[in-house]
Design an enzyme around this catalytic site. Structure first.
Site, PDB file in Angstrom:
ATOM      1  N   HIS A  13       0.783  -1.084   0.046  1.00  0.00           N
ATOM      2  CA  HIS A  13      -0.022  -0.010   0.040  1.00  0.00           C
ATOM      3  C   HIS A  13       0.990   1.204  -0.030  1.00  0.00           C
ATOM      4  CE1 HIS A  13      -2.398  -2.955   2.305  1.00  0.00           C
ATOM      5  NE2 HIS A  13      -3.436  -2.562   1.556  1.00  0.00           N
ATOM      6  N   ASP A  32       2.514   1.783   3.094  1.00  0.00           N
ATOM      7  CA  ASP A  32       3.452   0.878   3.759  1.00  0.00           C
ATOM      8  C   ASP A  32       4.894   1.225   3.430  1.00  0.00           C
ATOM      9  OD1 ASP A  32       1.194  -1.029   4.399  1.00  0.00           O
ATOM     10  OD2 ASP A  32       1.689  -1.987   2.557  1.00  0.00           O
ATOM     11  N   MET A  70       2.404  -5.754  -7.044  1.00  0.00           N
ATOM     12  CA  MET A  70       1.056  -5.049  -7.052  1.00  0.00           C
ATOM     13  C   MET A  70       1.198  -3.784  -6.143  1.00  0.00           C
ATOM     14  SD  MET A  70      -1.380  -5.111  -4.508  1.00  0.00           S
ATOM     15  CE  MET A  70      -2.134  -6.519  -3.501  1.00  0.00           C
ATOM     16  N   GLU A  88     -11.128  -6.674  -4.775  1.00  0.00           N
ATOM     17  CA  GLU A  88     -11.150  -7.466  -3.533  1.00  0.00           C
ATOM     18  C   GLU A  88     -12.271  -7.593  -2.783  1.00  0.00           C
ATOM     19  OE1 GLU A  88      -7.360  -7.751  -1.303  1.00  0.00           O
ATOM     20  OE2 GLU A  88      -8.286  -9.051   0.006  1.00  0.00           O
ATOM     21  N   LYS A 111     -14.648  -8.897   0.636  1.00  0.00           N
ATOM     22  CA  LYS A 111     -14.598  -9.308   1.860  1.00  0.00           C
ATOM     23  C   LYS A 111     -16.125  -9.092   2.515  1.00  0.00           C
ATOM     24  CE  LYS A 111     -12.026  -8.924   6.035  1.00  0.00           C
ATOM     25  NZ  LYS A 111     -10.683  -8.411   6.791  1.00  0.00           N
ATOM     26  N   GLU A 140      -9.454 -13.684  -2.258  1.00  0.00           N
ATOM     27  CA  GLU A 140      -8.855 -13.884  -1.128  1.00  0.00           C
ATOM     28  C   GLU A 140      -9.436 -15.401  -0.435  1.00  0.00           C
ATOM     29  OE1 GLU A 140      -7.146 -11.285   1.733  1.00  0.00           O
ATOM     30  OE2 GLU A 140      -7.704 -12.751   3.390  1.00  0.00           O
ATOM     31  N   HIS A 146     -11.391 -14.483   2.773  1.00  0.00           N
ATOM     32  CA  HIS A 146     -12.569 -13.788   2.780  1.00  0.00           C
ATOM     33  C   HIS A 146     -13.761 -14.500   2.243  1.00  0.00           C
ATOM     34  CE1 HIS A 146     -10.253  -9.887   2.493  1.00  0.00           C
ATOM     35  NE2 HIS A 146      -9.590 -10.701   3.607  1.00  0.00           N
ATOM     36  N   ASP A 196      -4.869 -13.783  -3.448  1.00  0.00           N
ATOM     37  CA  ASP A 196      -4.505 -13.707  -2.255  1.00  0.00           C
ATOM     38  C   ASP A 196      -4.820 -14.980  -1.540  1.00  0.00           C
ATOM     39  OD1 ASP A 196      -4.067 -11.037  -2.361  1.00  0.00           O
ATOM     40  OD2 ASP A 196      -5.493 -10.136  -0.942  1.00  0.00           O
ATOM     41  N   ASP A 223     -11.192 -12.637  10.559  1.00  0.00           N
ATOM     42  CA  ASP A 223     -10.185 -12.663   9.551  1.00  0.00           C
ATOM     43  C   ASP A 223      -8.971 -13.257   9.917  1.00  0.00           C
ATOM     44  OD1 ASP A 223      -9.149 -12.341   6.887  1.00  0.00           O
ATOM     45  OD2 ASP A 223      -8.573  -9.961   7.434  1.00  0.00           O
ATOM     46  N   ASP A 240      -6.176 -14.717   8.414  1.00  0.00           N
ATOM     47  CA  ASP A 240      -5.137 -14.613   7.716  1.00  0.00           C
ATOM     48  C   ASP A 240      -3.976 -15.354   8.089  1.00  0.00           C
ATOM     49  OD1 ASP A 240      -6.426 -12.629   6.084  1.00  0.00           O
ATOM     50  OD2 ASP A 240      -5.465 -10.809   7.212  1.00  0.00           O
ATOM     51  N   ASP A 279      -1.499 -13.479   1.269  1.00  0.00           N
ATOM     52  CA  ASP A 279      -2.062 -12.124   2.065  1.00  0.00           C
ATOM     53  C   ASP A 279      -2.399 -12.663   3.499  1.00  0.00           C
ATOM     54  OD1 ASP A 279      -2.674  -9.881   3.051  1.00  0.00           O
ATOM     55  OD2 ASP A 279      -4.749  -9.702   1.939  1.00  0.00           O
TER      56      ASP A 279
END
Ligand code: GLT
Ligand code: MN
Ligand code: MN
Length: 398
Positions: free
Chosen positions: A57, A60, A91, A184, A186, A220, A223, A248, A258, A260, A290
Site C-alpha cells: 500500500h 506501507d 502489485m 477484492e 470481503k 482471497e 474472505h 490472495d 479474518d 489470515d 496475504d
C-alpha cells in the site's frame, strides 16, 4: 536448502505484501509484539526466503504525511533495494482504511471531501506503483460498508464506487500505466457489513463499469471462507470470466474473524483443490500470500511462516500432479462422464437438434442408476493428501 520440487522459483510468482511479512502481531486485544522492520529490510527478507515479488500500500512504504522530497528519496531507495535483491514490485494499492478520515468509508462515504481525498490518494498510489513497475492495482474496500444501513442507501454506495472506479480507469488510460485493476471482496470486518461481500458480487458489478475489460478480481481464500463459501468455486467463476487478475492465498477456519493464517494451514483439502485448479488451468498471474505469522512468533518465525506458505503451495502442486496421474482416479472420472450411445447430448441450438431432443424418450431409471463412486474418489484424494498413495518425491524435501 537443496534445490528441489518445493523450492520457490521466480516462475511461481510468489509474492508477499509489506504488510504481511511486516505484520507486528497487533490485534484488537493486544499491542504489537514484533519490532518494526523497515520496508527495505522486508524486501531483503522476501528475497532471502526465495519469493519473487513484493506488494504494498502507499503508506506501507511512504508515510501518509511525507514531504515530496522524502517521498522521492524513499521510493528511490526502495527501487534500488528491489533491483539489488532481484525482487519485483508486482502489485500496489492505496490504504483507504487506516486513517480516521475513512472511518465511514472512502469511495462510498457520504462526505464528498472524503470521496475526493480517497481518489487523490488512489491516483498518487497509482503514480507510485507505476514508478516501481507494478502492473496490478488492487482495490479492497475495507471500510466501504456499514454498521447501520440508516446512514445511506446501499445503491448510492454502489453508484459511488462505480464512479470512482471509472475515474481510476480513465486515469490509468490517460497515463498509459497499463494497470490491471483487481477488486477484492470481503463480507465484513472491519465494518459490520461490507458492500460487495463476495467475489461473485464484484463479478456481477464489473460489467456495469465503463472499462470493464480493465477490471478483474482479487479473490482471497480467507474472505470467501469467512462468508462460508467455497473459494475454488469463486476462483473458477473469475477464471472462466477472464477476470482472475490476482489472488490472495492464506487460510481461515470458516465462521471465524479474518485470521489470515499461513496458506493451507487450516484446511489443506480446500487448499489442495484450489492449487489443483490454478495449476490445471495454467493460472500465470501473481500468487500473493496475504497472511501473517502467528502473534506468538518473533521475526525469525516470520520467515518460517513465509517459507511455509510457499512450501505448502508447492507440495499441493505436486499432489495435484499425482492426482492427475493416478490411473484409478482417471478411470473413475472417465466412467462418470461417458456418453451413452444413441442418447442425444446437449449441443448448440439448432432447430433439428431441438426437434430430436423434444422427441426423445429418456430412460430415467437406467440413467439415474449410474454408479457415482465419490466415496472412493474422495478417499483416493485423501490418501494422496495424507501421503499414503501416489508418487513419493525422490528428491530431498528439506
Ligand atoms: C488488508 C486486507 C487485505 C487486503 C489488503 C489490500 S490490505 O491487509 O486484510 O485482505 O488484500 O488492500
Ligand atoms: Mn484477510
Ligand atoms: Mn487480501
Amino acid at each position: 536448502m537443496h534445490d528441489n520440487l518445493y523450492t520457490p522459483r521466480p516462475e511461481h510468482k510468489f509474492s508477499f505484501g509489506l504488510w504481511t511479512v511486516g505484520n507486528r502481531g497487533r490485534d484488537p486485544f493486544g499491542d504489537a509484539v514484533r519490532p518494526p522492520v523497515k520496508p527495505n529490510d522486508l524486501v531483503r527478507l522476501i528475497a532471502e526466503v526465495g519469493a519473487w515479488g513484493v506488494n504494498l500500500h502507499d503508506n506501507d512504504l511512504v508515510p501518509i504525511d511525507a514531504s515530496a522530497i522524502d517521498r522521492d528519496r524513499i521510493v528511490r531507495e526502495f527501487k534500488n533495494t528491489c533491483a539489488n535483491q532481484g525482487v519485483v514490485t508486482s502489485m500496489v494499492s492505496a490504504n483507504l482504511f487506516f486513517d480516521p478520515i475513512f472511518r465511514d468509508g472512502a469511495f462510498t462515504s457520504n462526505d464528498p471531501a472524503v470521496r475526493a481525498y480517497a481518489l487523490q490518494k488512489t491516483l498518487r498510489a497509482m503514480d507510485l506503483g507505476a514508478e516501481l513497475g507494478a502492473k496490478t492495482y488492487v482495490i479492497w474496500g475495507g471500510r466501504e460498508g456499514t454498521e447501520t444501513d440508516a446512514c445511506r442507501r446501499p445503491d448510492e454506495a454502489i453508484a459511488r464506487l462505480r464512479d470512482a472506479i471509472n475515474y481510476v480507469c480513465e486515469y490509468n488510460l490517460a497515463n498509459k500505466y497499463g494497470y490491471r485493476i483487481a477488486l477484492e471482496a470481503k463480507p465484513n470486518e472491519p465494518r459490520g457489513d461490507t458492500y460487495f461481500p463476495t467475489t461473485g458480487a464484484y463479478l456481477g458489478f464489473i460489467d456495469s463499469l465503463a472499462h470493464a475489460d480493465m477490471v478483474g478480481v482479487n479473490p482471497e481464500v480467507a474472505h470467501e471462507h469467512m462468508a462460508g463459501l467455497n473459494i475454488t468455486h469463486a476462483v473458477a467463476q473469475a477464471w472462466e470470466a477472464g477476470k482472475l487478475f490476482h489472488i490472495d492465498l492464506n487460510d481461515q477456519v470458516i465462521g471465524r474473524y479474518d485470521q489470515d493464517f499461513r496458506f493451507a494451514s487450516a484446511n489443506p483439502k480446500a487448499a489442495f483443490f484450489l492449487v489443483k485448479f490454478l495449476e490445471d488451468v495454467g493460472y500465470d498471474n501473481p500468487r500473493h500470500f496475504d497472511a501473517h505469522a502467528y502473534r506468538t512468533e518473533d521475526n525469525e518465525g516470520v520467515k518460517d511462516f513465509a517459507r511455509g506458505c510457499m512450501r505448502n503451495y508447492l507440495v499441493l502442486k505436486e499432489k495435484a500432479l499425482c492426482w492427475n496421474a493416478d490411473a484409478e482416479i482417471q478411470e473413475i472420472l472417465t466412467e462418470i462422464s461417458s456418453a451413452r450411445p444413441g442418447v442425444p447430448t446437449v449441443e448448440k441450438f439448432r432447430e433439428s437438434h431441438a426437434k430430436e431432443l423434444l422427441g426423445y424418450r429418456f430412460d430415467r431409471d437406467q440413467i439415474g442408476m449410474r454408479r457415482l463412486p465419490y466415496e472412493r474418489l474422495d478417499q483416493l484424494t485423501i490418501d494422496i493428501l495424507l501421503g499414503v498413495r501416489g508418487r513419493r518425491s525422490t528428491v530431498n524435501s528439506g
